[in-house]
Design a protein around this motif. Sequence first.
Motif, PDB file in Angstrom:
ATOM      1  N   LEU A 121       0.836  -1.199   0.000  1.00 54.49           N
ATOM      2  CA  LEU A 121       0.000   0.000   0.000  1.00 54.49           C
ATOM      3  C   LEU A 121       0.871   1.250   0.000  1.00 54.49           C
ATOM      4  CD1 LEU A 121      -2.988  -0.726   2.389  1.00 54.49           C
ATOM      5  CD2 LEU A 121      -3.040  -0.175  -0.052  1.00 54.49           C
ATOM      6  N   TRP A 122       1.894   1.198   0.803  1.00 52.46           N
ATOM      7  CA  TRP A 122       2.832   2.314   0.927  1.00 52.46           C
ATOM      8  C   TRP A 122       3.506   2.575  -0.431  1.00 52.46           C
ATOM      9  CZ3 TRP A 122       7.246   2.226   5.173  1.00 52.46           C
ATOM     10  CH2 TRP A 122       7.907   3.449   5.152  1.00 52.46           C
ATOM     11  N   GLU A 123       3.992   1.487  -1.015  1.00 50.51           N
ATOM     12  CA  GLU A 123       4.666   1.581  -2.304  1.00 50.51           C
ATOM     13  C   GLU A 123       3.701   2.168  -3.340  1.00 50.51           C
ATOM     14  OE1 GLU A 123       7.973   0.378  -2.839  1.00 50.51           O
ATOM     15  OE2 GLU A 123       7.801   1.426  -4.758  1.00 50.51           O
ATOM     16  N   LEU A 124       2.475   1.640  -3.307  1.00 51.98           N
ATOM     17  CA  LEU A 124       1.461   2.085  -4.255  1.00 51.98           C
ATOM     18  C   LEU A 124       1.189   3.575  -4.056  1.00 51.98           C
ATOM     19  CD1 LEU A 124      -0.380   0.655  -6.383  1.00 51.98           C
ATOM     20  CD2 LEU A 124      -2.187   0.762  -4.668  1.00 51.98           C
TER      21      LEU A 124
ATOM     22  N   GLY B  37       1.646   8.852  -6.329  1.00 51.70           N
ATOM     23  CA  GLY B  37       1.831  10.252  -5.971  1.00 51.70           C
ATOM     24  C   GLY B  37       0.938  10.738  -4.837  1.00 51.70           C
ATOM     25  N   TRP B  38       0.325   9.795  -4.079  1.00 55.27           N
ATOM     26  CA  TRP B  38      -0.488  10.213  -2.927  1.00 55.27           C
ATOM     27  C   TRP B  38       0.413  10.671  -1.785  1.00 55.27           C
ATOM     28  CZ3 TRP B  38      -3.170   4.862  -3.286  1.00 55.27           C
ATOM     29  CH2 TRP B  38      -4.019   4.851  -4.415  1.00 55.27           C
ATOM     30  N   LEU B  39       1.602  10.076  -1.723  1.00 55.41           N
ATOM     31  CA  LEU B  39       2.545  10.449  -0.664  1.00 55.41           C
ATOM     32  C   LEU B  39       3.670  11.253  -1.305  1.00 55.41           C
ATOM     33  CD1 LEU B  39       2.834   6.961   1.096  1.00 55.41           C
ATOM     34  CD2 LEU B  39       1.577   8.947   1.927  1.00 55.41           C
ATOM     35  N   ASP B  40       4.012  12.344  -0.668  1.00 57.72           N
ATOM     36  CA  ASP B  40       5.092  13.166  -1.186  1.00 57.72           C
ATOM     37  C   ASP B  40       6.422  12.437  -0.995  1.00 57.72           C
ATOM     38  OD1 ASP B  40       6.956  15.038  -1.778  1.00 57.72           O
ATOM     39  OD2 ASP B  40       5.990  16.666  -0.669  1.00 57.72           O
TER      40      ASP B  40
ATOM     41  N   PHE C  79       7.809  11.057   2.431  1.00 61.86           N
ATOM     42  CA  PHE C  79       7.569   9.630   2.682  1.00 61.86           C
ATOM     43  C   PHE C  79       8.136   8.807   1.531  1.00 61.86           C
ATOM     44  CE2 PHE C  79       4.191  12.075   4.659  1.00 61.86           C
ATOM     45  CZ  PHE C  79       4.239  11.622   5.952  1.00 61.86           C
ATOM     46  N   PRO C  80       9.402   8.437   1.626  1.00 61.11           N
ATOM     47  CA  PRO C  80      10.019   7.684   0.541  1.00 61.11           C
ATOM     48  C   PRO C  80       9.365   6.308   0.395  1.00 61.11           C
ATOM     49  CG  PRO C  80      11.426   7.688   2.462  1.00 61.11           C
ATOM     50  CD  PRO C  80      10.307   8.625   2.760  1.00 61.11           C
ATOM     51  N   ALA C  81       9.302   5.803  -0.821  1.00 57.51           N
ATOM     52  CA  ALA C  81       8.709   4.491  -1.064  1.00 57.51           C
ATOM     53  C   ALA C  81       9.600   3.399  -0.485  1.00 57.51           C
ATOM     54  CB  ALA C  81       8.537   4.284  -2.564  1.00 57.51           C
ATOM     55  N   PRO C  82       9.003   2.267  -0.088  1.00 53.93           N
ATOM     56  CA  PRO C  82       9.813   1.162   0.433  1.00 53.93           C
ATOM     57  C   PRO C  82      10.919   0.756  -0.540  1.00 53.93           C
ATOM     58  CG  PRO C  82       7.495   0.715   0.821  1.00 53.93           C
ATOM     59  CD  PRO C  82       7.561   1.975   0.005  1.00 53.93           C
ATOM     60  N   SER C  83      10.599   0.773  -1.806  1.00 54.35           N
ATOM     61  CA  SER C  83      11.618   0.366  -2.785  1.00 54.35           C
ATOM     62  C   SER C  83      12.791   1.348  -2.755  1.00 54.35           C
ATOM     63  CB  SER C  83      11.015   0.308  -4.185  1.00 54.35           C
ATOM     64  OG  SER C  83      10.472   1.574  -4.505  1.00 54.35           O
ATOM     65  N   ALA C  84      12.478   2.633  -2.585  1.00 57.11           N
ATOM     66  CA  ALA C  84      13.543   3.637  -2.520  1.00 57.11           C
ATOM     67  C   ALA C  84      14.412   3.415  -1.285  1.00 57.11           C
ATOM     68  CB  ALA C  84      12.934   5.034  -2.495  1.00 57.11           C
ATOM     69  N   ILE C  85      13.770   3.025  -0.178  1.00 57.59           N
ATOM     70  CA  ILE C  85      14.533   2.766   1.053  1.00 57.59           C
ATOM     71  C   ILE C  85      15.457   1.572   0.841  1.00 57.59           C
ATOM     72  CG2 ILE C  85      14.364   2.136   3.494  1.00 57.59           C
ATOM     73  CD1 ILE C  85      11.745   3.646   3.625  1.00 57.59           C
TER      74      ILE C  85
END
Lengths: 265, 290, 279
Positions: B34-37, B42-45, B49-55
């Motif tokens: 959900l976070w990644e999605l 673009g719901w999360l800036d 809030f970096p995406a899990p994949s970015a982390i």
Amino acid sequence: MNTMQSSAQAATAARRGIVIEGRDVGKSFGGGSVIALEGASFSVKAGSFVSLVGPSGCGKSTLLRLIAGLIDRTSGQLTVHGRDVKGPHSDVGMMFQRATLLEWRTAIENVLLPVELQRTVTAADRARATELLAMVGLKDFAFSFPSQLSGGMQQRVALARLLQTGADILLLDEPFGALDEFTRERLNIELMRIVGEVGATTLFVTHNILEAIFLADEVMVMTPRPGRLARMVHVPFARPRTPELTLTPEFNALVAEVRDILGTH
Amino acid sequence: MADVVTQMAATGGKSLRQRQNATHIGIFLTLILLWELGALMGWLDPLFFPAPSAILTSFWRIYFAQGNIWYHLYVSLGLVFAGFTAGSILGIGLGAVVGMNGLVRRFLQPYVIVLEATPRIAVAPLLIAALGFGATSKIAIIMLVCFFAPFINTLSGVINVDRDRMELMRSLGASKLQVLRKLVLPEAVPVIMAGERLALTSALSGVLVAEFIQRDQGIGTLILTYTRNLNMASAFACILTLTLIGFLIFKGMEKLDHHIAYWKNEAGLRRVGAKRAQAWATAQRGQSNA
Amino acid sequence: MHEPRDFLFWPARVLPHLALLVALLGLWEWAVASGSVDTIMVPRPSAIMAAIFELYVTKGSIYQHFFITLAEAVFGFLIGAGVAIALAVSSSLSENFERYVSPYAVVLNVTPGIALTPIIIAWFGYGMGSKIALAAVICFFPIFVNTLTGLRQTDPDREELFRSFGASRRQVFTQLRVPAALPLMFAGLKIGLTTALIGAVVAEFAQATAGVGVLMSRFSFALDMASSLATLLSMTLIGLLLFYTMEFLDDRVVFWRRDARMSAVSRARARAWASGAEK
């Protein structure tokens, strides 16, 4: 539930003066791997005082909890006032080795707890609570908190609370077991007086043979592994009883008999 | 009753446990997805809030591609170790001394209350100003935040020593030092260990605060720098690293606690019991040979 | 461990303490004056007194910062405690909730909350919001874990007793579980309040425009040690204020743990009973 039938059953039981009746009552845990009680058949007359005596693991506490409906039996039949026992019911009141008082309530508020859990407390309930505290000898301690009372006094409060439920069957699980010998003896005598006054049927669990016989009209002698009811022993002594009774040869003969039953198993 | 319950759990529990674990993983993956999605749509800036994949990518970068976190970890953990050791030795020592001495205790009490109420980490800027930039002031800060829990716990452990046992020791003619070594300290060990656990956790917080203020090197500085540069993914990777360290510390202290206060757990009793029986037997044999 | 009132309200016991304090301060003053200690590192007590006088009396510039930090800590605490208690109650009522939520709480626990400082400032800005947020985050766990432990500790005998009285699940919860959990919950709240203050101050160190933490950093980096220590005193005062407020509430709510309070409550209930009987 069939009211007609159950009231008929109740009537038959009442005619015989029997309030608790068990036939082949058994309880096992863990899908039958641990047997706590097996094949217990017995009946308890109204107003009688019955002691359950036996070593640890003989199923005395289990039997008490079965009668209270706190646990479900796995076999046999068990009726209280002629009605099948299914879950907790208001015919019985319980008391434990620990006073289990609520330490944030005063003595009298503890006594009123059972009423409060059922309905709004009335002036009559309050009067009854005061009366009961006086009966157990704690008139002046109504507003003391449990931690301000001695162990014996706490058990007195627990007894008053038990009587406040209005239950006519009292189930006492080693109620004075944690107290010193002197306090225990005194409380035992008072207990006999009080249950006599209110006319309740009493089941009293203990592992002390002398105490069991001294208090009771009937002694259920139980043996362990698996828990069984070995025999019912009738105690013929007149009431009121005094501690001197325990010195008589008749009393000691009865003690020897119970000891014998326990020893041969 | 308890035995019965354990038995039931042991027999019928395995498939249940597996099912529960599956649910755990399911919930976790759903949250992550959900976070990644959310990041993807673009719901999360992404700045905040970096995406899990970015982390995950950042993890790879700071640990392997660039490998820059190692140095900072080394610096920070070294400071934690030094400050924690010094602080807890001081805390336990002082706690024992003060606990054994009623007069000192009485006069120290108000200061302890004041010290307890003060957020001790607040002294950090002061210490840095007084001791200058560098490792010394950082270690001093860590020491200060570490000191208190072992001190208080040792103190209360020493004060609350069992009265009957104390009388027994006295009746056996034990000296003050013997009482301390053979009764007071062993009895206080579980409480002291609880203090040490708190201290180690505080030490980790202490080094972070010191590095936030000094901003030269270490994991705290790294987090601060990444956040300032709005490289949130890397900052999160650093924080997850700290989660892992915190977890290892937690487990490690638990192990150590079981090991040191062996009489408080079944396994410890068996282990030490067997060892002592063996030692005893060996000594017996040695004696009969001689 | 300590009974604070003993030494606050008992002059006979306060005097020796005061004497010792004065002696220590005198020794300190003398040591600094004689030049054996560096005045920059360790200011004289008289210099600290002067700084305190200036900050608290003549200029009175500390108060604005004092109340900002106090407000940050208190609001953070209220938010953190609210969430913690709500989650702990939900966990104690539902096994599934606990099973699937508590692992995340544990992860939060082993992470040093302080590490989140820069990120929280990035999220919530340089103002009070970020300080409140950090305070809330780091005070959450002790309150959550204590409340949950308290609510989960069950006394089988008492539960059976309630069941034999025909109590509903709700009654068991409100009349038995909650009161029994209160002492532990309050212990958690006390730790949490102290932690919330730490959160507010650390966030101020990292980045802020007002608050005692900022003041502290400014004085320290200007090497004005006397004013730094004077500012530190204000933190101690906030700490004491929060601690004793909590202690007072604890005393009122969990009255059955203290003899003196118990007797007072006992008398009050007896009076209430008597006046109720008259009606």
